[in-house]
Design an enzyme around this catalytic site. Structure first.
Site, PDB file in Angstrom:
ATOM      1  N   ASP A  12       0.823  -1.210   0.000  1.00  0.00           N
ATOM      2  CA  ASP A  12       0.000   0.000   0.000  1.00  0.00           C
ATOM      3  C   ASP A  12       0.860   1.264   0.000  1.00  0.00           C
ATOM      4  O   ASP A  12       1.929   1.303   0.611  1.00  0.00           O
ATOM      5  CB  ASP A  12      -0.913  -0.013   1.246  1.00  0.00           C
ATOM      6  CG  ASP A  12      -2.077   0.951   1.095  1.00  0.00           C
ATOM      7  OD1 ASP A  12      -2.286   1.501  -0.011  1.00  0.00           O
ATOM      8  OD2 ASP A  12      -2.792   1.171   2.090  1.00  0.00           O
ATOM      9  N   GLY A  13       0.364   2.294  -0.683  1.00  0.00           N
ATOM     10  CA  GLY A  13       0.991   3.615  -0.615  1.00  0.00           C
ATOM     11  C   GLY A  13       1.744   4.036  -1.864  1.00  0.00           C
ATOM     12  O   GLY A  13       2.411   5.076  -1.861  1.00  0.00           O
ATOM     13  N   ARG A  25       0.505   8.408 -10.635  1.00  0.00           N
ATOM     14  CA  ARG A  25       0.226   7.190  -9.861  1.00  0.00           C
ATOM     15  C   ARG A  25       0.895   5.972 -10.526  1.00  0.00           C
ATOM     16  O   ARG A  25       1.383   5.076  -9.844  1.00  0.00           O
ATOM     17  CB  ARG A  25      -1.290   6.950  -9.759  1.00  0.00           C
ATOM     18  CG  ARG A  25      -2.009   7.991  -8.921  1.00  0.00           C
ATOM     19  CD  ARG A  25      -3.501   7.663  -8.795  1.00  0.00           C
ATOM     20  NE  ARG A  25      -3.731   6.384  -8.155  1.00  0.00           N
ATOM     21  CZ  ARG A  25      -3.693   6.174  -6.834  1.00  0.00           C
ATOM     22  NH1 ARG A  25      -3.454   7.191  -6.020  1.00  0.00           N
ATOM     23  NH2 ARG A  25      -3.907   4.984  -6.331  1.00  0.00           N
ATOM     24  N   ASN A  60     -10.384  -3.229  -6.544  1.00  0.00           N
ATOM     25  CA  ASN A  60      -9.510  -2.326  -7.308  1.00  0.00           C
ATOM     26  C   ASN A  60      -9.980  -2.126  -8.752  1.00  0.00           C
ATOM     27  O   ASN A  60      -9.605  -1.162  -9.407  1.00  0.00           O
ATOM     28  CB  ASN A  60      -8.052  -2.818  -7.303  1.00  0.00           C
ATOM     29  CG  ASN A  60      -7.343  -2.604  -5.980  1.00  0.00           C
ATOM     30  OD1 ASN A  60      -6.383  -3.295  -5.648  1.00  0.00           O
ATOM     31  ND2 ASN A  60      -7.814  -1.649  -5.176  1.00  0.00           N
ATOM     32  N   ARG A 185      -5.693  -1.633   8.400  1.00  0.00           N
ATOM     33  CA  ARG A 185      -6.879  -2.399   7.993  1.00  0.00           C
ATOM     34  C   ARG A 185      -6.426  -3.664   7.272  1.00  0.00           C
ATOM     35  O   ARG A 185      -5.362  -3.685   6.657  1.00  0.00           O
ATOM     36  CB  ARG A 185      -7.720  -1.607   6.973  1.00  0.00           C
ATOM     37  CG  ARG A 185      -8.515  -0.478   7.496  1.00  0.00           C
ATOM     38  CD  ARG A 185      -9.425   0.044   6.372  1.00  0.00           C
ATOM     39  NE  ARG A 185      -8.657   0.592   5.263  1.00  0.00           N
ATOM     40  CZ  ARG A 185      -8.176   1.839   5.217  1.00  0.00           C
ATOM     41  NH1 ARG A 185      -8.374   2.654   6.221  1.00  0.00           N
ATOM     42  NH2 ARG A 185      -7.485   2.257   4.176  1.00  0.00           N
TER      43      ARG A 185
HETATM   44  C1  FPP Z   1      -2.200   0.041  -3.428  1.00  0.00           C
HETATM   45  O1  FPP Z   1      -1.574   1.288  -3.216  1.00  0.00           O
HETATM   46  C2  FPP Z   1      -1.452  -0.692  -4.464  1.00  0.00           C
HETATM   47  C3  FPP Z   1      -2.007  -1.301  -5.542  1.00  0.00           C
HETATM   48  C4  FPP Z   1      -3.445  -1.330  -5.846  1.00  0.00           C
HETATM   49  C5  FPP Z   1      -1.136  -1.967  -6.562  1.00  0.00           C
HETATM   50  C6  FPP Z   1       0.062  -2.708  -5.995  1.00  0.00           C
HETATM   51  C7  FPP Z   1       0.848  -3.271  -7.095  1.00  0.00           C
HETATM   52  C8  FPP Z   1       2.195  -3.292  -7.170  1.00  0.00           C
HETATM   53  C9  FPP Z   1       3.120  -2.827  -6.108  1.00  0.00           C
HETATM   54  C10 FPP Z   1       2.832  -3.921  -8.347  1.00  0.00           C
HETATM   55  C11 FPP Z   1       3.020  -5.391  -8.036  1.00  0.00           C
HETATM   56  C12 FPP Z   1       3.442  -6.110  -9.230  1.00  0.00           C
HETATM   57  C13 FPP Z   1       3.386  -7.451  -9.372  1.00  0.00           C
HETATM   58  C14 FPP Z   1       3.920  -8.043 -10.596  1.00  0.00           C
HETATM   59  C15 FPP Z   1       2.784  -8.365  -8.353  1.00  0.00           C
HETATM   60  P1  FPP Z   1      -2.217   2.609  -3.811  1.00  0.00           P
HETATM   61  O2  FPP Z   1      -1.719   2.815  -5.170  1.00  0.00           O
HETATM   62  O3  FPP Z   1      -3.681   2.508  -3.656  1.00  0.00           O
HETATM   63  O4  FPP Z   1      -1.610   3.729  -2.928  1.00  0.00           O
HETATM   64  P2  FPP Z   1      -2.373   4.965  -2.288  1.00  0.00           P
HETATM   65  O5  FPP Z   1      -3.285   4.376  -1.230  1.00  0.00           O
HETATM   66  O6  FPP Z   1      -1.264   5.758  -1.715  1.00  0.00           O
HETATM   67  O7  FPP Z   1      -3.115   5.679  -3.380  1.00  0.00           O
END
Ligand code: FPP
Length: 235
Positions: A12-13, A25, A60, A185
């Site tokens: 996350d993040g 993003r 998502n 969470r």
């Molecule tokens: C949530 O943080 C993150 C995601 C929905 C995507 C996570 C995916 C990756 C790290 C790539 C992984 C790759 C593979 C091949 C498994 P957010 O973007 O919602 O962050 P925010 O809460 O700060 O907006």
């Protein structure tokens, strides 16, 4: 006993990491992925047997189409190159989640890497995509009911072990559950498997959750007193 067999991470993040740097993003997700590559190798090299990551939840899909498309492309490309690296390391790669509505390209690469690595024994990397913990339990209930209906299983023979075996993957329970970015969470992640996990919520965003940060999580885990509902032992 504080043996660490199964680590689960909610990645996350990425978005907030990018925003603080004035980046898109997508760049945040890209850096999250780059970090995951390094970190997962480090985790398996440390001898941890199972790593589960929450890469994309069923919810998502409600995000902006551009962001969803970017992530789907990233998964597809990533599983080709990165999957090969994991294979060389002897890691078995498995995927948890519902197939529909994942794009065909993602499904093909998922199937390819799962079959290439299926006999590997160094560790198991469980990548959760289009995953929801409640759906996983629901799907297990349906599977078990089907076996009962087909008279392959007696109701009285259904145990917790049966439920584990009917999850998307037959994995041990989670020992340490990490969610980066300071959010506290579970967000529908591995609900059944996290029953007795130790939870750790570092403030850093996932792209900055490096080897040093991971070691801090492991140290904290070893300082916890896991009792599994039992009374405190005299030390
Ligand atoms: C949530 O943080 C993150 C995601 C929905 C995507 C996570 C995916 C990756 C790290 C790539 C992984 C790759 C593979 C091949 C498994 P957010 O973007 O919602 O962050 P925010 O809460 O700060 O907006």
């Amino acid at each position: 006993m504080n043996d660490l067999k199964h680590v689960a991470i909610i990645l996350d993040g990425n978005g907030r990491w990018a925003k603080e740097k004035g980046l898109s993003r997508s760049k945040g997700h890209y850096h999250g992925f780059t970090n995951l590559k390094k970190l997962s190798e480090y985790i398996f090299d440390k001898g941890i047997k199972v790593l589960s990551v929450y890469a994309f939840s069923t919810e998502n899909f409600k995000r902006d189409k551009k962001e969803v498309d970017y992530l789907m492309n990233l998964f597809q490309k990533a599983f080709k190159g990165y999957g090969e690296v994991l294979n060389q390391k002897g890691v078995k790669v498995v995927f948890s989640g519902r197939r529909d509505p994942l794009p065909k390209g993602v499904l093909n690469t998922i199937d390819d890497i799962s079959s290439k690595t299926k006999n590997n024994t160094k560790g198991i990397f469980n990548i959760c995509i289009n995953y929801g913990g409640q759906y996983e339990i629901l799907d297990a209930v349906k599977n078990i009911s089907k076996k009962v209906k087909e008279e392959k299983l007696e109701i009285d023979d259904i145990t917790l072990e049966t439920v584990y075996q009917n999850m998307y993957q037959d994995l041990p329970p989670v020992d340490l559950m990490i969610r980066t970015s300071g959010e506290q969470r579970l967000s529908n992640f591995l609900l059944f498997q996290n029953a007795y996990a130790e939870f750790y919520f570092p403030k850093v965003y996932f792209p900055d959750f490096n080897e040093k940060e991971f070691d801090k999580a492991v140290e904290e885990y070893h300082n916890r007193d896991r009792r599994f509902g039992n009374v405190k032992e005299n030390k």
